[in-house]
Motif scaffolding. Structure first.
Motif, mmCIF file in Angstrom:
data_model
loop_
_atom_site.group_PDB
_atom_site.id
_atom_site.type_symbol
_atom_site.label_atom_id
_atom_site.label_comp_id
_atom_site.label_asym_id
_atom_site.label_seq_id
_atom_site.Cartn_x
_atom_site.Cartn_y
_atom_site.Cartn_z
ATOM 1 N N SER B 143 0.746 -1.303 0.049
ATOM 2 C CA SER B 143 0.073 -0.096 0.022
ATOM 3 C C SER B 143 0.803 1.225 -0.036
ATOM 4 N N THR B 144 2.168 1.144 0.304
ATOM 5 C CA THR B 144 3.093 2.470 0.508
ATOM 6 C C THR B 144 4.374 2.268 -0.454
ATOM 7 N N ALA B 301 5.607 4.416 -4.692
ATOM 8 C CA ALA B 301 4.402 5.102 -4.337
ATOM 9 C C ALA B 301 4.932 6.663 -4.546
ATOM 10 N N ARG B 303 3.868 10.540 -4.090
ATOM 11 C CA ARG B 303 2.842 11.601 -3.896
ATOM 12 C C ARG B 303 2.974 12.910 -4.323
ATOM 13 N N GLY B 328 -4.112 5.131 -4.625
ATOM 14 C CA GLY B 328 -3.727 4.919 -3.111
ATOM 15 C C GLY B 328 -5.083 4.228 -2.484
ATOM 16 N N GLN B 329 -4.779 3.543 -1.307
ATOM 17 C CA GLN B 329 -5.638 2.827 -0.613
ATOM 18 C C GLN B 329 -5.965 3.382 0.853
ATOM 19 N N LEU B 332 -5.027 7.069 1.895
ATOM 20 C CA LEU B 332 -4.196 7.619 0.770
ATOM 21 C C LEU B 332 -4.805 7.664 -0.644
ATOM 22 N N LYS B 333 -6.183 7.494 -0.470
ATOM 23 C CA LYS B 333 -6.901 7.286 -1.890
ATOM 24 C C LYS B 333 -7.052 8.852 -2.510
ATOM 25 N N LYS B 335 -4.661 10.559 -2.973
ATOM 26 C CA LYS B 335 -3.278 11.290 -2.653
ATOM 27 C C LYS B 335 -1.979 10.788 -3.370
ATOM 28 N N ILE B 336 -2.055 9.633 -3.493
ATOM 29 C CA ILE B 336 -0.670 9.031 -4.241
ATOM 30 C C ILE B 336 -1.190 8.347 -5.472
ATOM 31 N N ARG B 338 0.491 4.792 -7.558
ATOM 32 C CA ARG B 338 1.694 3.634 -7.423
ATOM 33 C C ARG B 338 2.039 3.244 -8.590
#
Lengths: 385, 385
Positions: B143-144, B301, B303, B328-329, B332-333, B335-336, B338
């Motif tokens: 996720s990150t 990821a 941002r 993002g999940q 963070l949806k 916002k990023i 991946r």
């Protein structure tokens, strides 16, 4: 000659070319709009196939995983359940129930004999305190080719009023009529490598409103098999965990094929294949394991006389004709062979299998039948249908 | 233009043609000698990939199902576990542990920050009564894009002496060096749609002798996810439940490809793709979520600054170039975004993705970089590697 295998086992069943080719496409993201479209279509068509407005949820799991999910989401530790057991799969559900600390009351019958519906009636009527939380049974017992009388047993469950009915329909859903809403079936589990005509990898569970009520108080531990998140996700055309997208491509294709064929036509075809198969085996003087009035439409189990080695029949049929028949399981190993006629199987296929079996019997020195008698019987069934 | 999707997400990852074609073959019976041969080869090659002599078991399940199995087979109700949590998946394992009534001690860090290894050391050293039964953590936090320091944390677990270490290696196994036997990792779970280069549908769990010892006394309920029967069956080159045979065809093909490429070469390729990807994003003045010294080799990821909408970047890249990037999940949806570079991804692919992202940024009016700076940075990395 290589690469010409013909599957006549009760799963994995044959897969149509269009499903194989769909499966060979590059995967797509499971969080994409494109996947959601597939999910929406598949979910709608699954409800059509299940004859229900209930949720039909899709898990990445075998049929066992789906059935376990169907049990553990709606029961609590110490709950009393009635389990029908007359074959390998009935036995399995009793084992699952015990693994979760349920109090299991097993109603059993010999392998090859249908469950006695009266025993269910008696137990359910005697339960005036309404302690029985669920009746669990296998509809089509794949290990023996017996079809249990779900309709009658379900009637007794309905008369009881409290218990949920949980059905292993792994080899009956899509092969014989199971009107889920009309009968009020609470939990019905099945698997992709059966009547669905795609490879193994997906399990299906249909869940009634009454079962969802029980879900609210169910306390058995689970996470991957917790159906709550599947339900929430399905409402948004998605899945809680990464789904096998390529199997969904295949499923989309075969559900379209099934809709085009029509539900009644599919059931009739399975009935006809079963009749042909049984008539032909009788024509060859080979005893059948399941009685005429309790026959699965997925598989015919044949128990040859002592003089004929069931494993040798399978072996010759496989070596000479590259047809895979199934063997016996557990204590029936070596004693029976099973002809699968489930899913993507046509009249042509069943004739082929019968011919091959007849040749194999001759080669093994079994002369207890008039040459051509299998095919003659098959022809009669076809002429009458 | 249709049918030209390019997957640059951390799963499902791209699948090579030979695996797709293998998957499109007609299924075979899972109880046949032919399937056992595949199973034997696959099992041997999985051990090679896992750098272990431990059992490596294959489940029909997503990575979550495999990880859950890896946890619930070796623990008992009320057991105390330490759970690392610095992203969606770390949070998930704490949820699974709670669902089974374990006593969960969560060591958390911000999403985007690696787990503090010192906190693990302190907790483990303080546990003089040896009550901690397991340390559970996510290696590569998908996720990150953060890679947690498994080697160091594992050293503290080994110093503790009693606790098992259970690793979610879903996006690290096969993408970065995890010498299971050398480090003595007890449970390592992963999923097919990642470095394995096949579609989703299979989960893998490697299990140490020490974990099997704990299995003997583990009392958490399970059936489908009970690894005991998988182990017994695997020893006979078979499976306890019907496996997705077509995914095994594909797995057989990709494991051969991986062996031909070589483990070190695979790890180097993932390192290189990660370096290229990070250098290029820095060249475009886009901040990265994960720090340089804790980067997953599966996913980068990004941002973007406030002025750039991460979802719009994904949208333009998808519409104009048919490249799928991940979003993002949870919090963070939006916002990023991946960039996946896991599995069947080449230098060519990462250059393509970088080019597309640069064009998208321009189209969205972001001018905070010198045109071509992303590619220039990528070129430098390639020249140095």
């Amino acid at each position: 000659m290589d690469d010409k295998l013909m599957l006549m086992i009760p799963g994995p069943t044959p897969v149509p070319e269009q499903a194989l080719l769909a499966m060979a496409k590059h995967p797509i993201g499971h969080r994409s709009g494109d996947f959601s479209k597939i999910m929406a279509e598949v979910t709608e068509n699954l409800k059509w196939l299940h004859q229900t407005q209930n949720d039909v949820l899709v898990l990445t799991a075998s049929g066992t995983g789906a059935m376990e999910a169907g049990m553990i989401n709606f029961l609590s530790r110490g709950d009393r359940v009635l389990c029908g057991s007359n074959g390998k799969f009935g036995e399995r559900w009793a084992e699952v129930a015990k693994a979760y600390g349920l109090e299991v009351d097993v109603i059993s019958a010999e392998w090859g004999t249908p469950l006695d519906t009266e025993k269910f009636r008696e137990k359910l009527e005697a339960d005036t305190k309404k302690e029985i939380r669920a009746v669990i049974l296998t509809h089509s017992e794949t290990s023996t080719g017996v079809l249990n009388d779900l309709e009658t047993i379900n009637r007794y469950v309905k008369a009881h009023g409290e218990a949920l009915i949980m059905v292993d329909a792994v080899t009956s859903l899509g092969a014989v009529n199971i009107p889920i809403d009309e009968w009020g079936l609470d939990v019905v589990a099945s698997g992709s490598q059966k009547a669905y005509m795609i490879p193994p990898g997906l399990g299906f569970v249909s869940v009634s409103a009454k079962a969802w009520e029980a879900y609210k108080t169910s306390d058995l531990p689970r996470y991957y098999l917790d159906l709550g998140p599947y339900r929430k996700s399905a409402a948004k055309d998605t899945t809680p965990f990464t789904p096998p997208v390529n199997l969904f491509f295949a499923l989309q294709a075969t559900l379209r094929m099934m809709k085009a064929e029509g539900l009644e036509q599919i059931f009739e075809r399975h009935q006809r294949l079963t009749k042909i198969s049984r008539a032909a085996m009788k024509g060859l003087n080979l005893p059948l394991l399941a009685p005429d009035d309790a026959t699965s439409t997925a598989v015919t189990a044949v128990r040859p006389p002592e003089a004929v080695d069931a494993e040798k029949v399978r072996s010759v049929v496989k070596k000479q004709f590259d047809i895979a028949l199934a063997g016996g399981q557990d204590h029936l190993k070596g004693k029976i062979f099973r002809i699968g006629h489930l899913g993507f199987v046509s009249d042509r296929d069943i004739l082929t299998a019968i011919s091959a079996i007849e040749v194999a019997l001759r080669e093994l020195g079994y002369e207890g039948f008039t040459p051509g008698a299998g095919m003659a019987a098959a022809t009669r069934v076809l002429a009458e249908s």
